[in-house]
Design a protein around this motif. Structure first.
Motif, short mmCIF file in Angstrom:
data_model
loop_
_atom_site.label_atom_id
_atom_site.label_comp_id
_atom_site.label_asym_id
_atom_site.label_seq_id
_atom_site.Cartn_x
_atom_site.Cartn_y
_atom_site.Cartn_z
N PRO A 189 0.82 -1.20 0.00
CA PRO A 189 0.00 0.00 0.00
C PRO A 189 0.85 1.26 0.00
CG PRO A 189 -0.83 -1.59 1.59
CD PRO A 189 0.47 -2.13 1.08
N ALA A 190 0.31 2.31 -0.56
CA ALA A 190 1.08 3.54 -0.71
C ALA A 190 1.51 4.11 0.63
CB ALA A 190 0.24 4.57 -1.47
N ASP A 191 0.62 4.07 1.64
CA ASP A 191 0.97 4.63 2.95
C ASP A 191 2.13 3.87 3.58
OD1 ASP A 191 -0.97 6.52 2.71
OD2 ASP A 191 -2.46 5.45 3.93
N GLU A 192 2.16 2.58 3.41
CA GLU A 192 3.26 1.78 3.96
C GLU A 192 4.58 2.12 3.28
OE1 GLU A 192 2.42 -2.36 3.92
OE2 GLU A 192 0.61 -2.19 5.19
N GLN A 193 4.52 2.35 1.97
CA GLN A 193 5.75 2.71 1.26
C GLN A 193 6.26 4.06 1.72
OE1 GLN A 193 5.64 2.14 -3.02
NE2 GLN A 193 4.10 0.55 -2.82
N ARG A 194 5.36 4.99 1.94
CA ARG A 194 5.80 6.32 2.41
C ARG A 194 6.33 6.23 3.84
NH1 ARG A 194 1.42 7.77 -1.07
NH2 ARG A 194 2.19 9.15 -2.73
N ASP A 195 5.72 5.39 4.66
CA ASP A 195 6.23 5.19 6.02
C ASP A 195 7.63 4.59 5.98
OD1 ASP A 195 3.91 6.21 7.08
OD2 ASP A 195 3.02 4.26 7.54
N ALA A 196 7.85 3.63 5.06
CA ALA A 196 9.18 3.02 4.93
C ALA A 196 10.21 4.05 4.50
CB ALA A 196 9.12 1.87 3.92
N LEU A 197 9.80 4.96 3.61
CA LEU A 197 10.70 6.03 3.18
C LEU A 197 11.10 6.90 4.35
CD1 LEU A 197 12.14 7.87 1.11
CD2 LEU A 197 9.92 8.96 0.69
N VAL A 232 9.21 4.48 -10.83
CA VAL A 232 8.77 5.13 -12.07
C VAL A 232 7.52 4.45 -12.60
CG1 VAL A 232 9.36 5.53 -14.50
CG2 VAL A 232 11.02 6.05 -12.71
N VAL A 233 7.54 3.12 -12.64
CA VAL A 233 6.41 2.38 -13.22
C VAL A 233 5.17 2.49 -12.35
CG1 VAL A 233 5.58 0.09 -13.86
CG2 VAL A 233 7.91 0.77 -14.45
N PHE A 234 5.29 2.09 -11.09
CA PHE A 234 4.11 2.01 -10.24
C PHE A 234 3.70 3.38 -9.72
CE2 PHE A 234 5.86 -2.29 -10.14
CZ PHE A 234 4.74 -3.00 -10.55
N GLY A 235 4.65 4.33 -9.71
CA GLY A 235 4.28 5.69 -9.33
C GLY A 235 3.36 6.34 -10.33
#
Length: 201
Positions: free
Chosen positions: A1-9, A79-82
């Motif tokens: 999920p997008a929120d999890e990816q941003r949290d990981a960042l 790039v792709v999934f963004g």
């Protein structure tokens, strides 16, 4: 999920701060040079020969985090999934990385300021290295090159630059022009870690 990816960042970015990477001075003063002819064990590489180099340790740790964040395959996925839905894209990630490190307030004391400069240098150098690699996609290279240019523009717009800022700006401009061999060399590395003392370590 997008929120999890941003949290990981944000978790990775939390390791690229002066508070995280600056070793307390009283600890640095307690680390002695290695014994004569003692080549065993695991040590941080540095620029100060036998004396422990806290800036070298900060460089190695910062380079480890930035290299993981800017892995070619990871950037290609961004790039792709963004481009699909509410996922972080590469522009968002690189902008957050640059803003987190280059817009950080300068510490009051000189030692911590040097640690911040080390972090900033690692970010700029790693972006140049990745943007120059043949095995990195054109879209990724284009985004990294654009953000490097923006970083240099923002520095040049300041009324007065520190020697650190002047050198980074000059290196980015030389890299853009490809007028000479300007791709930064390898960064210092952190020790291999566990298992300590095993063959090959």
């Amino acid at each position: 999920p997008a929120d999890e990816q941003r949290d990981a960042l944000e978790t990775v970015l939390s390791t690229l701060t002066v508070d995280f990477l600056a070793m307390p001075e009283q600890i640095v003063e307690m680390i002695p040079p290695p014994a004569f002819r003692y080549g065993q064990g695991e040590v941080f590489d540095g620029y100060t020969e036998l004396l422990f180099d806290p800036l070298g340790a900060a460089e190695g740790a910062a380079a480890f985090a930035v290299e993981e964040l800017l892995r070619p395959e990871r950037m290609a996925r961004l790039v792709v999934f963004g481009a699909m839905g509410d996922y972080p894209n590469l522009e968002e990630v690189v902008d957050r990385l640059v803003d987190h490190t280059w817009s950080a307030p300068e510490p009051d004391d000189e030692y911590r300021m040097r640690v911040l400069h080390t972090i900033q240098r690692v970010v700029a150098d790693e972006m140049m290295v990745k943007a120059a690699r043949d095995d990195v996609s054109a879209e990724v290279r284009a985004i990294l090159a654009d953000r490097l240019g923006r970083l240099a523009d923002s520095l040049e717009a300041q009324p007065e630059l520190s020697p650190h800022q002047r050198l980074v700006t000059a290196d980015i401009r030389r890299w853009e022009n490809r007028s000479e061999a300007t791709i930064p060399g390898p960064k210092l590395e952190i020790p291999p870690g566990d298992p300590i003392g095993s063959p090959g370590n």
